[in-house]
Design a protein around this motif. Structure first.
Motif, short mmCIF file in Angstrom:
data_model
loop_
_atom_site.label_atom_id
_atom_site.label_comp_id
_atom_site.label_asym_id
_atom_site.label_seq_id
_atom_site.Cartn_x
_atom_site.Cartn_y
_atom_site.Cartn_z
N PHE A 275 -0.66 15.12 -4.06
CA PHE A 275 -0.78 14.78 -5.37
C PHE A 275 -0.43 13.19 -5.31
N GLY A 276 0.33 12.76 -4.70
CA GLY A 276 0.57 11.29 -4.61
C GLY A 276 -0.48 10.61 -3.92
N LEU A 277 -0.89 11.07 -3.12
CA LEU A 277 -2.12 10.42 -2.32
C LEU A 277 -3.35 10.17 -3.38
N TRP A 278 -3.65 11.20 -3.94
CA TRP A 278 -4.54 11.50 -4.87
C TRP A 278 -4.47 10.35 -6.24
N TYR A 279 -3.16 10.55 -6.73
CA TYR A 279 -2.80 9.75 -7.92
C TYR A 279 -2.62 8.18 -7.93
N SER A 280 -2.04 8.09 -6.90
CA SER A 280 -1.67 6.38 -6.69
C SER A 280 -3.01 5.44 -6.90
N PRO A 281 -4.14 5.88 -6.13
CA PRO A 281 -5.18 4.95 -6.37
C PRO A 281 -5.52 4.80 -7.89
N TYR A 282 -5.49 5.71 -8.53
CA TYR A 282 -5.77 5.96 -9.81
C TYR A 282 -4.54 4.91 -10.97
N GLY B 146 3.43 17.97 -3.11
CA GLY B 146 3.73 16.68 -4.00
C GLY B 146 3.01 15.35 -3.22
N GLY B 147 3.00 15.38 -1.89
CA GLY B 147 2.54 14.08 -1.33
C GLY B 147 1.03 14.21 -1.44
N ASP C 193 0.82 -1.19 0.01
CA ASP C 193 0.14 -0.01 0.09
C ASP C 193 0.90 1.28 -0.12
N GLU C 194 1.15 1.82 -1.15
CA GLU C 194 1.97 3.02 -1.17
C GLU C 194 1.44 4.10 -0.62
N ARG C 195 0.42 4.38 -0.14
CA ARG C 195 -0.09 5.44 0.33
C ARG C 195 0.37 5.54 1.72
N ILE C 196 1.02 4.53 2.38
CA ILE C 196 1.43 4.69 3.86
C ILE C 196 2.66 5.42 3.56
N PRO C 197 3.72 5.07 2.95
CA PRO C 197 4.93 5.93 2.95
C PRO C 197 4.73 7.26 2.42
N ILE C 198 3.81 7.66 1.54
CA ILE C 198 3.41 8.78 0.86
C ILE C 198 2.90 9.45 2.13
N ALA C 199 2.03 9.11 2.68
CA ALA C 199 1.43 9.65 3.92
C ALA C 199 2.32 10.12 5.06
N ILE C 200 3.37 9.26 5.45
CA ILE C 200 4.45 9.55 6.27
C ILE C 200 5.15 10.68 6.11
N GLY C 201 5.71 10.63 4.51
CA GLY C 201 6.57 11.58 4.04
C GLY C 201 5.60 12.97 4.01
N THR C 202 4.43 12.95 3.51
CA THR C 202 3.79 14.39 3.78
C THR C 202 3.77 14.67 5.12
N GLY C 203 3.23 13.89 6.11
CA GLY C 203 3.47 14.10 7.48
C GLY C 203 4.58 14.80 8.07
N CYS C 204 5.84 14.39 7.73
CA CYS C 204 7.15 14.79 8.23
C CYS C 204 7.29 16.31 7.35
N PHE C 205 6.67 16.77 6.09
CA PHE C 205 6.75 17.76 5.64
C PHE C 205 5.85 18.85 6.41
N VAL C 206 4.61 18.16 6.71
CA VAL C 206 3.83 19.27 7.63
C VAL C 206 4.64 19.56 8.99
#
Length: 77
Positions: free
Chosen positions: A61-68, A58-59, A15-28
């Protein structure tokens, strides 16, 4: 002496959304810290704030685009 043939392995389902969400959270978190300390930052280092904003964008966008992408490839998601 010959080596035994290697078996082909199947790719792991992840589930690639987990590392994307973690990275986005780190930027926040980094953005919050930089905004709190912005008056103490030298003028030459204030571009880091925009780096965090770009990382959050970018994060998102990644969370939106990866399920697509998964649906398009027929993987699921």
């Amino acid at each position: 002496m010959t080596r035994p043939a290697r078996r082909e392995t199947e790719p792991l389902e992840t589930d690639e959304r987990i590392p994307i969400a973690i990275g986005t959270g780190c930027f926040v978190v980094a953005l919050i810290v930089l905004l709190i300390l912005r008056n103490h930052l030298p003028e030459a280092h204030r571009w880091w704030v925009w780096t965090c904003v770009a990382g959050i964008g970018g994060g998102a966008f990644g969370l939106w685009y990866s399920p697509y992408v998964k649906r398009k490839r027929g993987i699921g998601g």
